[in-house]
Design a protein around this motif. Sequence first.
Motif, short mmCIF file in Angstrom:
data_model
loop_
_atom_site.label_atom_id
_atom_site.label_comp_id
_atom_site.label_asym_id
_atom_site.label_seq_id
_atom_site.Cartn_x
_atom_site.Cartn_y
_atom_site.Cartn_z
N LEU A 52 0.81 -1.23 0.00
CA LEU A 52 0.00 0.00 0.00
C LEU A 52 0.84 1.27 0.00
CD1 LEU A 52 -2.81 -1.11 2.49
CD2 LEU A 52 -3.05 -0.74 0.02
N LYS A 53 2.05 1.20 0.56
CA LYS A 53 2.86 2.42 0.65
C LYS A 53 3.28 2.92 -0.74
CE LYS A 53 7.46 0.32 1.19
NZ LYS A 53 8.56 0.05 2.17
N MET A 54 3.26 2.02 -1.74
CA MET A 54 3.73 2.35 -3.08
C MET A 54 2.80 3.33 -3.82
SD MET A 54 6.53 1.12 -3.45
CE MET A 54 7.60 -0.05 -2.64
N PHE A 55 1.57 3.50 -3.31
CA PHE A 55 0.62 4.38 -3.99
C PHE A 55 0.93 5.86 -3.80
CE2 PHE A 55 -1.78 0.40 -3.76
CZ PHE A 55 -2.21 0.32 -5.07
N ASP A 56 1.87 6.17 -2.92
CA ASP A 56 2.21 7.57 -2.68
C ASP A 56 3.73 7.69 -2.62
OD1 ASP A 56 2.65 10.12 -1.73
OD2 ASP A 56 1.01 10.04 -0.26
#
Lengths: 131, 228
Positions: A52-56
Amino acid sequence: MHEATIAKSILEIVSKQIARTPGALRALQVHVVAGQFRNVDRESLEFAFDSLKMFDQRTSGCELHLEMPSATALCKESQHAYHPCYQQAYCCPLCGSGIGKLISGEELDVVNVSLETVLHEEQKDHARVVR
Amino acid sequence: MHESSDEHMLERILNNNEDLAAHNREHFDAAGLLCINLMSAPGAGKTSLLERSLLDLSKHWQCSVIEGDMVGELDADRLRKLGVDVSQISTGKSCHLDAQMVARVVHSKALDKLDYLFIENVGNLVCPADFPLGEHKRVVLLSVTEGDDKPLKYPVIFHNCDVVLFTKCDLLPYVNFSVARATQYVQDLNPRAQCFAVSIVTGQGIDDWLNWLSSAYLQSQKNMPVSI
Ligand SMILES: Nc1nc2c(ncn2[C@@H]2O[C@H](COP(=O)(O)OP(=O)(O)OP(=O)(O)O)[C@@H](O)[C@H]2O)c(=O)[nH]1
Ligand SMILES: [Mg+2]
Ligand SMILES: [Zn+2]
């Protein structure tokens, strides 16, 4: 699979911290404490967080430092402090009575977020100029 | 420069859920109803217990049910057959109800006339434990076919509940389940938990359960702000 929800909640806290810190560029590390009595599976949470951290861009480089302390209880009969565990059926190793009160083990907190701030970049520029 | 926030706790994770649960609770208290969250592994007998309980309760009290299921309305339809008001929440991929899903129902429902609101959570002994919904009481069902060691394997949910019902006790002769051992495991994890052995086939323990419900209801009325 509630670890995805937990990962999302951690990233929201990280983003909020970036937003309210002047000059913050991105998050480097987040320190999370998940007590033994909070049903958190380390592998699932790490997997969810890293996906999930990859989306930002501001969180994509953020490392999850996950601390999972064992719980501490006071036993029912004698108020001994002990760490309840499966092997002892969560009972007190001294007197065999059960949990009277849990004094820790239910925490689920972000305790710290390390950020890279714009100051860092300025310092680098400054260093270059001096050289 | 690396900037770190202070070393003390920064923020509770899932605090959105806790805030919304508190908000739901305000609605429940304003309506003067008792809200019960029913949790268990899939198939432990939550809907069956509701069918049996509502048969009695509906005679004297206004009751409503929120049904949480990942898909379909089978359980809701079983209860509607009895004339019970049921709101369905389809959780989709989520293996538990959360306070926000319940808040949506709460905001669309007339709660004022209700005495009891039951929430049947999604069948799961892990995730629902971490998502309070605003309920006054948490009830866990453990069917005797699941084995009496389950409190040891899923300590969190058994630590955080008010009542444990050992269900399907009519099947005790056929399975290796000791009600005494299971009760001991639960009480060692949770000194305030009350345990009842029940069966909807024989009716065993149902009166004890219904008595507990009505005393929990009376207790909740005492704790509520008096409104005239
Ligand atoms: N023998 C026996 N069977 C029971 C009892 N209570 C429920 N059952 C059966 O157990 C099965 C599952 O019951 P449900 O009430 O649907 O269980 P549930 O917890 O609502 O299931 P999910 O909502 O799918 O998690 C059904 O076939 C019931 O008839 C009981 O006291 N004795
Ligand atoms: Mg059901
Ligand atoms: Zn002791």
